[in-house]
Write a protein that holds these residues in place. Structure first.
Motif, PDB file in Angstrom:
ATOM      1  N   ALA A 233       0.819  -1.220   0.000  1.00 54.68           N
ATOM      2  CA  ALA A 233       0.000   0.000   0.000  1.00 54.68           C
ATOM      3  C   ALA A 233       0.849   1.265   0.000  1.00 54.68           C
ATOM      4  O   ALA A 233       0.307   2.355  -0.110  1.00 54.68           O
ATOM      5  CB  ALA A 233      -0.933  -0.003   1.209  1.00 54.68           C
ATOM      6  N   VAL A 234       2.151   1.120   0.121  1.00 52.14           N
ATOM      7  CA  VAL A 234       3.031   2.289   0.151  1.00 52.14           C
ATOM      8  C   VAL A 234       3.121   2.877  -1.255  1.00 52.14           C
ATOM      9  O   VAL A 234       3.259   2.154  -2.234  1.00 52.14           O
ATOM     10  CB  VAL A 234       4.429   1.895   0.667  1.00 52.14           C
ATOM     11  CG1 VAL A 234       5.386   3.052   0.600  1.00 52.14           C
ATOM     12  CG2 VAL A 234       4.332   1.362   2.079  1.00 52.14           C
ATOM     13  N   GLY A 235       3.031   4.171  -1.372  1.00 54.19           N
ATOM     14  CA  GLY A 235       3.140   4.845  -2.661  1.00 54.19           C
ATOM     15  C   GLY A 235       1.789   5.089  -3.295  1.00 54.19           C
ATOM     16  O   GLY A 235       0.742   4.762  -2.744  1.00 54.19           O
ATOM     17  N   SER A 236       1.841   5.663  -4.484  1.00 55.38           N
ATOM     18  CA  SER A 236       0.586   6.028  -5.141  1.00 55.38           C
ATOM     19  C   SER A 236      -0.134   4.824  -5.730  1.00 55.38           C
ATOM     20  O   SER A 236      -1.350   4.797  -5.788  1.00 55.38           O
ATOM     21  CB  SER A 236       0.859   7.037  -6.254  1.00 55.38           C
ATOM     22  OG  SER A 236       1.537   6.420  -7.323  1.00 55.38           O
TER      23      SER A 236
ATOM     24  N   PHE B  22      -6.735  -2.989   0.023  1.00 54.75           N
ATOM     25  CA  PHE B  22      -7.763  -1.973  -0.207  1.00 54.75           C
ATOM     26  C   PHE B  22      -8.041  -1.173   1.062  1.00 54.75           C
ATOM     27  O   PHE B  22      -8.066   0.062   1.040  1.00 54.75           O
ATOM     28  CB  PHE B  22      -9.049  -2.632  -0.710  1.00 54.75           C
ATOM     29  CG  PHE B  22     -10.150  -1.662  -1.002  1.00 54.75           C
ATOM     30  CD1 PHE B  22     -10.163  -0.959  -2.189  1.00 54.75           C
ATOM     31  CD2 PHE B  22     -11.172  -1.463  -0.098  1.00 54.75           C
ATOM     32  CE1 PHE B  22     -11.180  -0.059  -2.469  1.00 54.75           C
ATOM     33  CE2 PHE B  22     -12.192  -0.568  -0.367  1.00 54.75           C
ATOM     34  CZ  PHE B  22     -12.196   0.133  -1.558  1.00 54.75           C
ATOM     35  N   VAL B  23      -8.228  -1.870   2.177  1.00 52.32           N
ATOM     36  CA  VAL B  23      -8.553  -1.190   3.432  1.00 52.32           C
ATOM     37  C   VAL B  23      -7.393  -0.326   3.906  1.00 52.32           C
ATOM     38  O   VAL B  23      -7.584   0.831   4.313  1.00 52.32           O
ATOM     39  CB  VAL B  23      -8.966  -2.218   4.516  1.00 52.32           C
ATOM     40  CG1 VAL B  23      -9.094  -1.565   5.869  1.00 52.32           C
ATOM     41  CG2 VAL B  23     -10.269  -2.894   4.126  1.00 52.32           C
ATOM     42  N   VAL B  24      -6.172  -0.860   3.847  1.00 49.17           N
ATOM     43  CA  VAL B  24      -5.008  -0.104   4.311  1.00 49.17           C
ATOM     44  C   VAL B  24      -4.753   1.097   3.398  1.00 49.17           C
ATOM     45  O   VAL B  24      -4.431   2.185   3.876  1.00 49.17           O
ATOM     46  CB  VAL B  24      -3.768  -1.017   4.406  1.00 49.17           C
ATOM     47  CG1 VAL B  24      -2.508  -0.213   4.637  1.00 49.17           C
ATOM     48  CG2 VAL B  24      -3.957  -2.028   5.519  1.00 49.17           C
ATOM     49  N   LYS B  25      -4.913   0.925   2.092  1.00 49.37           N
ATOM     50  CA  LYS B  25      -4.722   2.046   1.165  1.00 49.37           C
ATOM     51  C   LYS B  25      -5.762   3.129   1.416  1.00 49.37           C
ATOM     52  O   LYS B  25      -5.450   4.318   1.419  1.00 49.37           O
ATOM     53  CB  LYS B  25      -4.809   1.539  -0.276  1.00 49.37           C
ATOM     54  CG  LYS B  25      -4.639   2.594  -1.334  1.00 49.37           C
ATOM     55  CD  LYS B  25      -3.234   3.096  -1.445  1.00 49.37           C
ATOM     56  CE  LYS B  25      -2.480   2.323  -2.467  1.00 49.37           C
ATOM     57  NZ  LYS B  25      -1.191   2.969  -2.782  1.00 49.37           N
TER      58      LYS B  25
ATOM     59  N   THR C  74      -4.659   6.702   2.990  1.00 47.96           N
ATOM     60  CA  THR C  74      -4.893   7.926   2.224  1.00 47.96           C
ATOM     61  C   THR C  74      -5.669   8.942   3.044  1.00 47.96           C
ATOM     62  O   THR C  74      -5.328  10.129   3.070  1.00 47.96           O
ATOM     63  CB  THR C  74      -5.666   7.601   0.928  1.00 47.96           C
ATOM     64  OG1 THR C  74      -4.904   6.664   0.162  1.00 47.96           O
ATOM     65  CG2 THR C  74      -5.905   8.838   0.102  1.00 47.96           C
ATOM     66  N   ILE C  75      -6.692   8.481   3.736  1.00 50.31           N
ATOM     67  CA  ILE C  75      -7.493   9.383   4.577  1.00 50.31           C
ATOM     68  C   ILE C  75      -6.635   9.991   5.676  1.00 50.31           C
ATOM     69  O   ILE C  75      -6.656  11.206   5.909  1.00 50.31           O
ATOM     70  CB  ILE C  75      -8.708   8.644   5.166  1.00 50.31           C
ATOM     71  CG1 ILE C  75      -9.696   8.305   4.053  1.00 50.31           C
ATOM     72  CG2 ILE C  75      -9.382   9.466   6.251  1.00 50.31           C
ATOM     73  CD1 ILE C  75     -10.802   7.381   4.476  1.00 50.31           C
ATOM     74  N   LEU C  76      -5.865   9.157   6.356  1.00 44.70           N
ATOM     75  CA  LEU C  76      -5.028   9.657   7.451  1.00 44.70           C
ATOM     76  C   LEU C  76      -3.914  10.576   6.947  1.00 44.70           C
ATOM     77  O   LEU C  76      -3.588  11.577   7.587  1.00 44.70           O
ATOM     78  CB  LEU C  76      -4.442   8.489   8.240  1.00 44.70           C
ATOM     79  CG  LEU C  76      -5.443   7.654   9.027  1.00 44.70           C
ATOM     80  CD1 LEU C  76      -4.760   6.413   9.590  1.00 44.70           C
ATOM     81  CD2 LEU C  76      -6.080   8.463  10.122  1.00 44.70           C
TER      82      LEU C  76
ATOM     83  N   HIS D  65      -5.684   3.819  -7.682  1.00 40.94           N
ATOM     84  CA  HIS D  65      -5.333   2.456  -7.287  1.00 40.94           C
ATOM     85  C   HIS D  65      -6.510   1.772  -6.586  1.00 40.94           C
ATOM     86  O   HIS D  65      -6.780   0.593  -6.824  1.00 40.94           O
ATOM     87  CB  HIS D  65      -4.106   2.478  -6.386  1.00 40.94           C
ATOM     88  CG  HIS D  65      -3.519   1.126  -6.137  1.00 40.94           C
ATOM     89  ND1 HIS D  65      -2.660   0.878  -5.104  1.00 40.94           N
ATOM     90  CD2 HIS D  65      -3.661  -0.057  -6.773  1.00 40.94           C
ATOM     91  CE1 HIS D  65      -2.307  -0.390  -5.115  1.00 40.94           C
ATOM     92  NE2 HIS D  65      -2.904  -0.980  -6.127  1.00 40.94           N
ATOM     93  N   LEU D  66      -7.221   2.504  -5.735  1.00 39.99           N
ATOM     94  CA  LEU D  66      -8.404   1.939  -5.068  1.00 39.99           C
ATOM     95  C   LEU D  66      -9.461   1.536  -6.091  1.00 39.99           C
ATOM     96  O   LEU D  66     -10.080   0.475  -5.969  1.00 39.99           O
ATOM     97  CB  LEU D  66      -8.984   2.940  -4.069  1.00 39.99           C
ATOM     98  CG  LEU D  66      -8.179   3.178  -2.806  1.00 39.99           C
ATOM     99  CD1 LEU D  66      -8.755   4.349  -2.020  1.00 39.99           C
ATOM    100  CD2 LEU D  66      -8.143   1.934  -1.951  1.00 39.99           C
TER     101      LEU D  66
END
Length: 122
Positions: free
Chosen positions: A30-33, A56-59, A63-65, A81-82
């Protein structure tokens, strides 16, 4: 004035650390764009762990955080990506394929188009 600034900095630092720890511990992909992975996937390259639920959940949370913490990051790449993860996951479900086949055959019969099977039987 110093207390308010310290609280603001501490809160933003907490959000950044939480976002970072989510990515490091639960889904390192999930790291990066995610745009290079999406491009590779669309070009036919097999990308390992491209479309998992955990990713999906971590991305999404990362992103939100990250955006909420005030970091100078754009949510556009992770959102692409999502969307790619969601699209890839939806196309792998058997129920969606069955639903699409039913709807397309219903639409064909509604407008009077013959099925391929009916042409072969004649």
């Amino acid at each position: 004035l110093g207390g308010i600034y310290s609280f603001y900095m501490g809160y933003n630092l907490f959000l950044v650390v939480l976002s970072t720890m989510l990515c490091i511990v639960f889904a390192p992909m999930a790291v990066g764009s995610g745009l290079p992975e999406v491009k590779a996937y669309l070009n036919g390259v097999r990308v390992g762990k491209f479309s998992g639920f955990r990713l999906f959940v971590v991305k999404l949370l990362g992103t939100i955080l990250g955006v909420a913490s005030g970091l100078v990051v754009g949510p556009e790449g992770p959102i692409v990506h999502l969307g790619a993860i969601l699209g890839a996951s939806l196309t792998k479900t058997r129920e969606l394929e069955d639903w699409f086949c039913r709807k397309s055959s219903d639409a064909k019969s509604t407008v009077g188009v013959r099925n391929e099977n009916s042409v072969m039987q004649q």
